[in-house]
Write an enzyme that holds these catalytic residues in place. Structure first.
Site, mmCIF file in Angstrom:
data_model
loop_
_atom_site.group_PDB
_atom_site.id
_atom_site.type_symbol
_atom_site.label_atom_id
_atom_site.label_comp_id
_atom_site.label_asym_id
_atom_site.label_seq_id
_atom_site.Cartn_x
_atom_site.Cartn_y
_atom_site.Cartn_z
ATOM 1 N N GLN A 91 0.844 -1.207 0.000
ATOM 2 C CA GLN A 91 0.000 0.000 0.000
ATOM 3 C C GLN A 91 0.874 1.251 0.000
ATOM 4 O O GLN A 91 1.879 1.314 0.711
ATOM 5 C CB GLN A 91 -0.912 -0.006 1.225
ATOM 6 C CG GLN A 91 -1.960 -1.105 1.203
ATOM 7 C CD GLN A 91 -3.163 -0.755 0.329
ATOM 8 O OE1 GLN A 91 -3.194 0.260 -0.341
ATOM 9 N NE2 GLN A 91 -4.164 -1.619 0.337
ATOM 10 N N CYS A 118 -11.128 -0.376 -4.647
ATOM 11 C CA CYS A 118 -10.381 0.823 -5.055
ATOM 12 C C CYS A 118 -11.065 1.500 -6.241
ATOM 13 O O CYS A 118 -10.521 2.437 -6.816
ATOM 14 C CB CYS A 118 -8.933 0.462 -5.396
ATOM 15 S SG CYS A 118 -8.775 -0.703 -6.756
#
Length: 461
Positions: A291, A416
Site C-alpha cells: 500500500q 479501489c
C-alpha cells in the site's frame, strides 16, 4: 425514449452550472440536457467554458471564466499542479474533498446498481489528519532539459516531462533521494535514456521509504544491463545518501509504458527494506506490491476488521490476498485464515510473513478463489467470512457466482474503484444485504476513493 444527439460544437463557448464532481475529479454540468465534463470546475460554480472534445454521449470543455466561485475553492500548494495531473483536487478544500468522494461512491451506485441508494448506509469518508507527504513510493521518469537531468511525471494529456523537485504528496525522503540521484547522474555524466531515439541508459528513478524505519530503497530502471561508471555511481549514492539501505537495478529495454522489466539485480546493501503496519512488519523487495499510504492503510485495515466482526471461531477466506496483509491483520481474531492469489511470488511472501509473525492458523495457496473454494467446501471446510480486495476491474464474475453458491455469512469487500464495487454489489445483492459502505481516503488531493463494504447474508423466510 432515444438519447438526444450531442449538438455542442468543438470550440463553442457557453455558460454552465457545475452540479457535482465526476469519477475522475472533473466538474460535471449539463448544457441543453447534455453532459459536459470540465476539469478544474467545482460543484456549485457558474462558469463559462469552451468545448474541447465532443464524444457520442458527452462533451469535454475547459474553463474560460469563473462567474461564481465555490466557497471551497482554494489555491493549490503545488507549483506544477496544473501541468502535472498527478493530483486532481488540490484546488478543493480537504474537508470538501471528503464529502465529494462520498458523493462519487453514491454516483457509482446510482449508475451501476439497482438497489435504491437512499436505502443504503453510506458513511462519511474517513480522511487523514495530515493529507500531505503520505506516499511512500515515487516513480519518476528521467529526462534531459536544456542540458540538465530532470525527473518527474508526464504532463496531463501530453508527453512532456514535468520536472518535480518537491512533490507535496510524496514522503520528504523520496523527494530528497530523487533530487540527489539526479545530481549524481548529472555529475557522473551517466547517459539518460531518450525514448524517441531509444538511446541512453537510465529511464526511471524509483524511491521507496519505510515510514516506520526511515530506510530507503532506490531502484534505477535502465534500458541496458551495463551502466557506465557503475561502481562510482553506487559509491556516490552511498556517500551522499546514507539512508539508502538498498540499491537495486532493474533492466527494462523494451519500448513500453510499463515501469519495471523482468530482470532485477541488487547493486548494494539489503535486498529488502522493512515497513511496519500496526503490530506487523513486512519485508519489501523492489517489485513487491505494498500500500502506498501506510498511515491510512492502518485505518483501512481496521475498518476491514470491524466489518469482519470476528469472535475467534470464524473460518476466513482472504481472496486476492497478495502478500497476506489483510489476512494477517485479522488472523489473531480468527479460527483459521486461508488466502489465495494467482501470483506465486506473492503467496511465498504471504507464507513467510505468516511464519515470521508466528501465525499457525493461516494457509496460503496459489490459485483462484472460484476454483479453490468449491474444492474446500466439498472437503467440508466452509468459510464464515470472505474478504475480497480485487483490482480496479472488480471481482471475477466466476468468483461472485461462487460466493452466491457457498453463501458465507459475511462478505467484506475492499474496493479501489466505486464503479466495479457498485456492479459487484448488484450481483451479490441477490443473496446479500448491504449493511453499510465506508469510504476511506487513501489518496488525498486525487479523485481516487477506497471503500469497505459489509455485506450480510439475507435470512431466508
Amino acid at each position: 425514449m432515444t438519447k438526444q444527439a450531442i449538438t455542442i460544437k468543438k470550440g463553442q463557448q457557453f455558460p454552465l452550472t457545475i452540479k457535482r464532481l465526476g469519477i475522475n475529479g472533473e466538474g460535471v454540468g449539463y448544457f441543453k440536457k447534455q453532459v459536459v465534463f470540465v476539469p478544474g470546475a467545482l460543484p456549485g460554480e457558474e462558469v463559462v467554458v469552451e468545448a474541447t472534445n465532443i464524444h457520442p454521449k458527452y462533451a469535454e470543455a475547459k474553463i474560460k471564466k469563473i462567474r461564481k466561485r465555490s466557497p471551497y475553492r482554494v489555491t493549490p500548494r503545488c507549483p506544477v499542479y496544473e501541468q502535472c495531473g498527478g493530483c486532481q483536487l488540490q484546488h478543493l478544500d480537504y474537508e470538501a474533498q471528503l464529502r465529494e468522494k462520498r458523493d462519487i461512491v453514491i454516483q457509482a451506485l446510482e449508475r451501476h446498481c439497482r438497489l435504491p441508494v437512499e436505502t443504503l448506509s453510506i458513511r462519511p469518508t474517513i480522511g487523514m489528519d495530515d493529507p500531505w507527504h503520505y506516499r511512500n513510493k515515487s516513480q519518476f521518469q528521467v529526462g534531459i532539459k536544456k542540458g540538465t537531468v530532470i525527473a518527474g511525471l508526464y504532463g496531463l494529456n501530453s508527453h512532456q516531462l514535468i520536472d518535480i523537485s518537491e512533490c507535496l504528496i510524496q514522503h520528504p525522503a523520496t523527494n530528497r533521494v530523487t533530487n540527489i540521484v539526479k545530481m549524481i547522474l548529472q555529475d557522473l555524466r551517466i547517459p539518460i535514456y531518450n525514448e524517441r531515439t531509444q538511446t541512453g541508459v537510465v529511464r526511471t528513478i524509483v524511491a521507496r521509504v519505510g515510514f516506520h524505519t526511515g530506510d530507503v530503497q532506490l531502484v534505477l530502471i535502465t534500458a541496458t544491463k551495463d551502466i557506465p561508471r557503475k561502481q562510482l555511481l553506487v559509491d556516490e549514492i552511498k556517500r551522499r545518501l546514507p539512508e539508502v539501505k538498498s540499491i537495486v537495478q532493474n533492466i527494462n529495454g523494451r519500448k513500453t509504458s510499463l515501469i519495471f522489466g523482468e530482470e532485477t539485480e541488487l547493486l548494494e546493501g539489503e535486498e529488502y527494506i522493512q515497513e511496519v503496519l500496526g503490530d506487523l512488519s513486512f519485508e519489501l523487495s523492489a517489485r513487491a506490491f505494498f500500500q502506498l499510504n501506510p498511515v491510512q492503510t492502518v485505518k483501512l485495515y481496521d475498518e476491514v476488521k470491524k466489518a469482519a466482526a470476528l469472535t475467534g471461531t470464524e473460518k476466513v477466506v482472504d481472496a486476492y490476498c497478495g502478500v497476506g496483509t489483510i489476512g494477517l491483520w485479522l488472523a489473531k481474531d480468527a479460527r483459521e485464515v486461508r488466502g489465495m492469489d494467482v501470483i506465486p511470488e506473492a503467496i511465498e511472501d504471504a507464507k513467510k510473513n505468516a511464519k515470521k509473525h508466528g501465525f499457525a492458523n493461516t494457509m496460503y495457496t496459489t490459485g483462484k478463489a472460484e476454483t479453490l473454494l468449491p474444492k474446500w467446501v466439498k472437503e467440508g471446510w466452509k468459510p464464515d467470512v470472505i474478504i475480497v480486495d480485487p483490482p480496479r476491474t472488480g471481482c471475477d464474475r466466476a468468483l461472485l457466482q461462487t460466493i452466491l453458491r457457498v453463501q458465507p455469512k459475511t462478505v467484506v469487500y475492499v474496493s479501489c474503484n466505486p464503479s466495479s464495487l457498485a456492479r459487484d454489489i448488484d450481483v451479490l445483492s441477490e443473496s446479500y444485504h448491504v449493511d453499510y459502505i465506508q469510504p476511506v481516503d487513501m489518496f488525498p488531493h486525487t479523485a481516487h476513493v477506497e471503500s469497505v463494504a459489509r455485506l450480510v447474508l439475507k435470512i431466508r423466510a
